[in-house]
Design an enzyme around this catalytic site. Structure first.
Site, PDB file in Angstrom:
ATOM      1  N   VAL A  12      76.506   0.729  63.080  1.00  0.00           N
ATOM      2  CA  VAL A  12      75.515   1.793  62.842  1.00  0.00           C
ATOM      3  C   VAL A  12      74.742   2.117  64.124  1.00  0.00           C
ATOM      4  O   VAL A  12      74.538   3.291  64.467  1.00  0.00           O
ATOM      5  CB  VAL A  12      74.553   1.380  61.700  1.00  0.00           C
ATOM      6  CG1 VAL A  12      73.464   2.420  61.512  1.00  0.00           C
ATOM      7  CG2 VAL A  12      75.341   1.199  60.410  1.00  0.00           C
ATOM      8  N   GLY A 172      85.205  -0.277  58.949  1.00  0.00           N
ATOM      9  CA  GLY A 172      83.754  -0.412  59.192  1.00  0.00           C
ATOM     10  C   GLY A 172      82.910  -0.009  58.002  1.00  0.00           C
ATOM     11  O   GLY A 172      81.712   0.237  58.132  1.00  0.00           O
ATOM     12  N   LYS A 190      70.422  -0.309  46.576  1.00  0.00           N
ATOM     13  CA  LYS A 190      70.275   1.152  46.695  1.00  0.00           C
ATOM     14  C   LYS A 190      69.618   1.754  45.445  1.00  0.00           C
ATOM     15  O   LYS A 190      68.862   2.715  45.539  1.00  0.00           O
ATOM     16  CB  LYS A 190      71.636   1.779  46.963  1.00  0.00           C
ATOM     17  CG  LYS A 190      72.199   1.375  48.336  1.00  0.00           C
ATOM     18  CD  LYS A 190      73.660   1.718  48.495  1.00  0.00           C
ATOM     19  CE  LYS A 190      74.165   1.327  49.887  1.00  0.00           C
ATOM     20  NZ  LYS A 190      75.613   1.488  50.049  1.00  0.00           N
TER      21      LYS A 190
HETATM   22  N1  HSE Z   1      78.948  -1.424  52.789  1.00  0.00           N
HETATM   23  C1  HSE Z   1      78.248  -0.217  52.462  1.00  0.00           C
HETATM   24  C2  HSE Z   1      79.181   0.695  51.685  1.00  0.00           C
HETATM   25  C3  HSE Z   1      77.808   0.451  53.733  1.00  0.00           C
HETATM   26  O1  HSE Z   1      80.381   0.428  51.652  1.00  0.00           O
HETATM   27  O2  HSE Z   1      78.710   1.662  51.085  1.00  0.00           O
HETATM   28  C4  HSE Z   1      76.897   1.618  53.530  1.00  0.00           C
HETATM   29  O3  HSE Z   1      75.724   1.260  52.866  1.00  0.00           O
END
Ligand code: HSE
Length: 366
Positions: A12, A172, A190
């Site tokens: 990021v 990634g 989230k």
């Molecule tokens: N590992 C998380 C995903 C990264 O795959 O959504 C983004 O928050």
């Protein structure tokens, strides 16, 4: 030009750096902190955080270390040094929400965390705008790129779970420990943050029931296909009439021609229902270097125009999942499928306690 610093130069952080280096913003990266200075970047990189804290020209620190520690200490130190903070760290933000927001307010600075939910999608910033003039009654969304990538490939190409997970890691998308993705914990953070932004309350992520997709297998997709369904991992928030909230994360079987079913690869789609605005939907790449780095830069730019942190109400959210009901699909490790009558998310949690380890559970949305 406004000087900023990036701490943590991984996926990021380097995505944010590349965006700023494109030169389309009034931002300049003055310092990057990481464990080692990369060859050729000696002028901008440092291993000494004090250099950043002591530099009065640096107004914003972008945290992209990830995890709780030492990210928390670094963020608190930046806020106390009078610097704004932007972060993609959903674990940190959702578990230390009140402390971080209060520290920012006490120091007359701001902390923004749009990329911590939805990657490149301006989800939390739009939710914030929507919530300031209306009530958010419902949020439902695909909020994890890794699991969507896996479910999409298993559905369309009959991919093998472990091989597709490895592919998502190589791209990634996945967390350092991908258990967080496949067990639904990432979405739980989230959902907590979405609840906080929507209501001004503070949700404890540990109180949010979360089922993941660790145990999904190709036989589950056969069952779904025969019935015109597909599976998505959905995060949910619902405002109840008494002011408490239903918050939960669960794999959900949906009609294969529904809007959520059309979301492919690492993309996310999150919908809100507001009392005045009605339904709004936000779609984009929920994970990956460029989208998430881009969103981090967007928060830095928003801060250039933002006022200092405002007033916050940090009442704990009361989580109540007793009257949100679904039919559930349960498949035990030895292949026995049961479909329940409609039962509440809370009752499902009790049922799961008596199911064998390795049972896959999904809600059926008709
Ligand atoms: N590992 C998380 C995903 C990264 O795959 O959504 C983004 O928050």
């Amino acid at each position: 030009m406004t000087d900023v610093a990036i701490i943590g130069f991984g996926v990021v952080g380097s995505g944010a750096y590349d965006t700023i280096r494109d030169g389309r913003t009034p931002l300049r990266v003055k310092k990057i902190l990481d464990l080692a200075v990369r060859p050729g970047m000696e002028d901008v990189m440092t291993t000494d955080y004090e250099e950043i804290l002591r530099d009065p020209s640096i107004v914003t620190v972008a945290e992209s270390i990830g995890g709780l520690h030492p990210a928390k200490e670094f963020v608190l130190a930046a806020l106390k040094a009078g610097k704004n903070v932007v972060t993609a760290n959903k674990l940190l933000m959702s578990t230390c929400y009140r402390e971080l927001m209060e520290t920012a307010a006490q120091n007359g600075v701001c902390i923004r965390f749009t990329p911590s939910a939805g990657g490149g999608i301006p989800w939390l910033s739009s939710l914030r705008r929507t919530a300031r003039a209306g009530k958010i009654n419902k949020i439902e969304g695909i909020l994890n790129g890794t699991t969507n990538f896996i479910l999409d490939k298993m559905d369309r190409e009959q991919g093998d779970f472990d091989a597709v997970l490895k592919e998502a890691q190589d791209l990634g998308y996945a967390e350092k420990d991908p258990s967080s993705d496949i067990d639904g914990l990432d979405v739980r953070y989230k959902v907590a943050l979405s609840c906080n932004v929507a209501t001004g309350l503070t949700a404890n992520p540990d109180e949010i029931p979360a089922y993941g997709i660790r145990y999904i297998r190709s036989c589950d997709f056969v069952w779904m296909k025969e019935r015109g369904l597909t599976c998505k991992l959905l995060g949910n928030y619902r405002l109840r009439e008494d002011g408490s909230v239903a918050l939960f994360v669960q794999p959900t079987f949906l009609p294969a021609d529904s809007l959520f079913a059309s979301v492919q690869k690492n993309f996310n789609l999150v919908k809100l229902t507001g009392d005045r605005v009605g339904d709004l939907a936000f779609y984009g790449q929920g994970a990956g270097k460029n989208p998430t780095g881009f969103a981090l830069v967007q928060d830095m730019l928003d801060l250039l125009q933002a006022d200092a942190a405002g007033e916050y109400v940090f009442r704990p959210a009361q989580v109540n999942n007793t009257d949100t009901c679904f039919r559930y699909y349960l498949r035990t490790p030895d292949g026995v499928v049961t479909v329940t009558e409609p039962i509440s998310v809370f009752a499902m949690g009790e049922t799961m306690q008596s199911m064998p380890q390795g049972t896959f559970v999904a809600a059926i949305q008709e």
